[in-house]
Design a protein around this motif. Structure first.
Motif, short mmCIF file in Angstrom:
data_model
loop_
_atom_site.label_atom_id
_atom_site.label_comp_id
_atom_site.label_asym_id
_atom_site.label_seq_id
_atom_site.Cartn_x
_atom_site.Cartn_y
_atom_site.Cartn_z
N MET A 28 56.14 -0.52 74.65
CA MET A 28 55.42 -0.97 73.45
C MET A 28 53.93 -0.80 73.68
O MET A 28 53.34 -1.55 74.46
CB MET A 28 55.71 -2.44 73.19
CG MET A 28 57.12 -2.72 72.76
SD MET A 28 57.38 -2.19 71.06
CE MET A 28 58.82 -3.15 70.68
N VAL A 29 53.31 0.14 73.03
CA VAL A 29 51.87 0.32 73.15
C VAL A 29 51.27 0.00 71.79
O VAL A 29 51.65 0.59 70.78
CB VAL A 29 51.52 1.77 73.57
CG1 VAL A 29 50.01 1.96 73.62
CG2 VAL A 29 52.15 2.09 74.92
N GLN A 30 50.36 -0.96 71.77
CA GLN A 30 49.70 -1.33 70.50
C GLN A 30 48.80 -0.19 70.04
O GLN A 30 48.29 0.58 70.86
CB GLN A 30 48.86 -2.60 70.69
CG GLN A 30 49.63 -3.82 71.18
CD GLN A 30 50.65 -4.32 70.17
OE1 GLN A 30 50.44 -4.22 68.96
NE2 GLN A 30 51.76 -4.84 70.65
N LEU A 31 48.57 -0.13 68.74
CA LEU A 31 47.72 0.93 68.19
C LEU A 31 46.35 0.94 68.87
O LEU A 31 45.81 2.00 69.21
CB LEU A 31 47.56 0.69 66.68
CG LEU A 31 46.97 1.83 65.87
CD1 LEU A 31 47.82 3.09 65.96
CD2 LEU A 31 46.81 1.41 64.42
N ASP A 32 45.80 -0.24 69.11
CA ASP A 32 44.48 -0.36 69.73
C ASP A 32 44.45 0.14 71.17
O ASP A 32 43.39 0.41 71.72
CB ASP A 32 44.03 -1.83 69.71
CG ASP A 32 43.17 -2.12 68.50
OD1 ASP A 32 42.78 -1.16 67.81
OD2 ASP A 32 42.89 -3.31 68.25
N GLU A 33 45.64 0.20 71.80
CA GLU A 33 45.69 0.60 73.22
C GLU A 33 45.90 2.09 73.40
O GLU A 33 45.77 2.61 74.50
CB GLU A 33 46.84 -0.14 73.92
CG GLU A 33 46.69 -1.64 73.94
CD GLU A 33 47.98 -2.35 74.36
OE1 GLU A 33 47.91 -3.54 74.68
OE2 GLU A 33 49.06 -1.70 74.37
N LEU A 34 46.26 2.79 72.29
CA LEU A 34 46.67 4.20 72.42
C LEU A 34 45.62 5.06 73.09
O LEU A 34 45.92 5.83 74.00
CB LEU A 34 46.95 4.78 71.04
CG LEU A 34 48.38 4.83 70.53
CD1 LEU A 34 48.46 5.75 69.32
CD2 LEU A 34 49.34 5.28 71.59
N SER A 35 44.36 4.97 72.61
CA SER A 35 43.34 5.87 73.14
C SER A 35 42.97 5.52 74.58
O SER A 35 42.47 6.36 75.32
CB SER A 35 42.10 5.87 72.24
OG SER A 35 41.56 4.58 72.16
N GLU A 36 43.26 4.26 75.01
CA GLU A 36 42.98 3.86 76.39
C GLU A 36 43.78 4.68 77.39
O GLU A 36 43.38 4.87 78.54
CB GLU A 36 43.34 2.37 76.60
CG GLU A 36 42.45 1.40 75.85
CD GLU A 36 41.00 1.54 76.24
OE1 GLU A 36 40.74 1.73 77.44
OE2 GLU A 36 40.14 1.46 75.34
N LYS A 37 44.95 5.16 76.94
CA LYS A 37 45.84 5.89 77.83
C LYS A 37 45.41 7.33 78.05
O LYS A 37 46.02 8.05 78.83
CB LYS A 37 47.26 5.88 77.26
CG LYS A 37 47.94 4.52 77.29
CD LYS A 37 49.10 4.43 76.29
CE LYS A 37 50.13 5.52 76.40
NZ LYS A 37 51.10 5.39 77.47
#
Ligand code: AHG
Ligand code: MN
Ligand code: MN
Length: 332
Positions: free
Chosen positions: A4-13
Motif C-alpha cells: 500500500m503506497v499512499q499517493l503522497d509517497e509515490l514520488s518518494e520512491k
C-alpha cells in the motif's frame, strides 16, 4: 514490495528525481487527485444539471466541444496552476500551451482533460489523461517547441477513470499503481499491489470495426486473422476505459489510421493524440509489462513534431501487440 503506497509517497520512491522534482511531482499528483475528485462530483450530477449535451463550440481538432470538455479543462488548469510546479500546460482543448506561473515551474504537462466525451450523453465511462515531462536544458522560448523537446524525458503519466468507481492510475515508468476515490472521505486511497497485464496476454480485442473497410491492408489483415482465434470483442469508445479494462483483463486496443471515404471523414494519421493520449498510455502499458506501437514502431520512439500530433495506436498485452506487428507486417 510495499503493498500500500499512499499517493503522497509515490514520488518518494523514485530514485531518478531530485528533491525539488519529487516535491513538484507530489504536488501535481495531488492536483490530479483534487481535479479528479471535483470532476467525479460534477459528472455525477451532469444529467440533472443538463450538462451532458453539446456546447456548439468547435475545438482546435475540428470537433464539437462538449460542455464537460470545457469544465474539465478549467478544473485541471486551475488545480495544476495552484501547484506552482507546471511551466507549460498543453491541452487537447487549447491550440497553444498555457504558460503557468510565469514559466517558473519545474515540469511541462500535457493533458486530455475529458476523454471519451461522446459517452457523456449516455452516462457512460469517461476519463482524464496526463503526461508530465522534464524540460530540457536550454530550451527554446517558444512554448510549443519547448514542450516538444521535453517529450523524450517523461517523468510520470496518469489517468483518472470516471466509471462505476473513480480510479486514479499512475506510473513513473517502473510500476503501475491504482488509487480509488473514497466518496465519503473525498480522498484517493491506494489499492493493494501493482498492476500488470495478465501473463497469458488475455483475449480482449478493442477496436471500432465500423472503420475497418477504410484501414490499411495490414490492419485489415490483423482483423481477419482474429476469426481463427478465441477472442472477445469489447469497445466502450473511451480510451481510458478500453485501456484500463485490457490492462486488468488482458487484451489489445487498436485505433489505426483510416482513410477518408467519399471525400470526407477519416483519420489517415490515426485519431488519437500523441502527447496526451498515446504516450501516457504507452508509459503505463510498458510499466505493466505491455507495449504500445504506432503500427510499426514503439510509440515511445516517435519523435513529435506538433503538440497536437495524431498517431495510430495499438496498445495492450505485449504478446498480443507482437502478434499484431507480425501479422500486419505481412498481410495475407
Ligand atoms: P476525446 O473524447 O478526448 O476526443 O477522445 C475520444 C477518443 C478515444 O477516447 C476513443 O477511444 C476514441 O476517440 C473513439 O473513437 P470512435 O468513436 O471513432 O471509435
Ligand atoms: Mn481523448
Ligand atoms: Mn478529450
Amino acid at each position: 514490495m510495499d503493498d500500500m503506497v499512499q499517493l503522497d509517497e509515490l514520488s518518494e520512491k523514485e530514485a531518478g528525481l531530485s528533491a525539488p522534482e519529487r516535491e513538484g511531482a507530489r504536488k501535481i499528483l495531488r492536483a490530479l487527485a483534487a481535479g479528479g475528485r471535483e470532476m467525479a462530483g460534477l459528472l455525477a450530477s451532469g444529467p440533472l444539471k443538463g450538462l451532458t449535451g453539446a456546447s456548439g463550440v468547435v475545438n482546435v481538432q475540428g470537433e464539437e466541444v462538449q460542455t464537460f470538455d470545457e469544465i474539465a479543462q478549467e478544473v485541471f488548469t486551475r488545480t495544476l496552476r495552484e501547484t506552482g510546479a507546471v511551466r507549460c500546460l498543453v491541452s487537447e482543448e487549447r491550440e497553444t500551451p498555457e504558460i503557468q506561473n510565469g514559466g517558473s515551474g519545474l515540469f511541462h504537462v500535457a493533458m486530455d482533460p475529458l476523454d471519451g466525451s461522446s459517452n457523456l450523453a449516455i452516462s457512460g465511462p469517461v476519463g482524464s489523461i496526463f503526461c508530465v515531462f522534464r524540460p530540457s536544458a536550454g530550451e527554446p522560448a517558444d512554448p510549443s517547441a519547448a514542450v516538444l523537446l521535453s517529450v523524450p524525458s517523461p517523468v510520470f503519466s496518469a489517468y483518472v477513470l470516471y466509471s462505476v468507481s473513480t480510479l486514479l492510475v499512475v506510473s513513473f515508468g517502473r510500476e503501475v499503481r491504482q488509487f480509488a476515490l473514497d466518496p465519503a472521505r473525498g480522498e484517493f486511497l491506494p489499492l493493494p499491489g501493482t498492476v500488470r497485464f495478465p501473463g497469458d496476454g488475455g483475449q480482449i480485442v478493442s477496436l471500432n470495426a465500423g472503420n475497418a473497410s477504410r484501414w490499411r491492408e495490414g490492419d485489415q489483415s490483423y482483423l481477419r486473422s482474429l476469426s481463427g482465434v478465441p477472442y472477445s470483442a469489447r469497445y466502450v469508445g473511451a480510451l481510458v476505459m478500453d485501456f484500463h479494462r485490457n490492462l486488468l483483463k488482458g487484451g489489445i486496443y487498436l485505433y489505426p489510421g483510416d482513410m477518408p471515404k467519399g471525400g470526407s471523414g477519416g483519420h489517415p494519421e490515426g485519431k488519437l493524440r500523441l502527447l496526451y493520449e498515446a504516450i501516457p498510455m504507452a508509459i503505463i502499458a510498458r510499466a505493466a509489462g505491455g507495449e504500445a506501437v504506432d503500427g510499426t514502431r514503439p510509440i515511445l520512439d516517435v519523435s513529435p513534431v506538433h503538440i497536437h500530433q495524431r498517431v495510430p495506436l495499438v496498445v495492450g498485452s505485449r504478446s498480443l501487440v507482437e502478434d499484431y506487428l507480425r501479422i500486419s507486417a505481412s498481410p495475407s
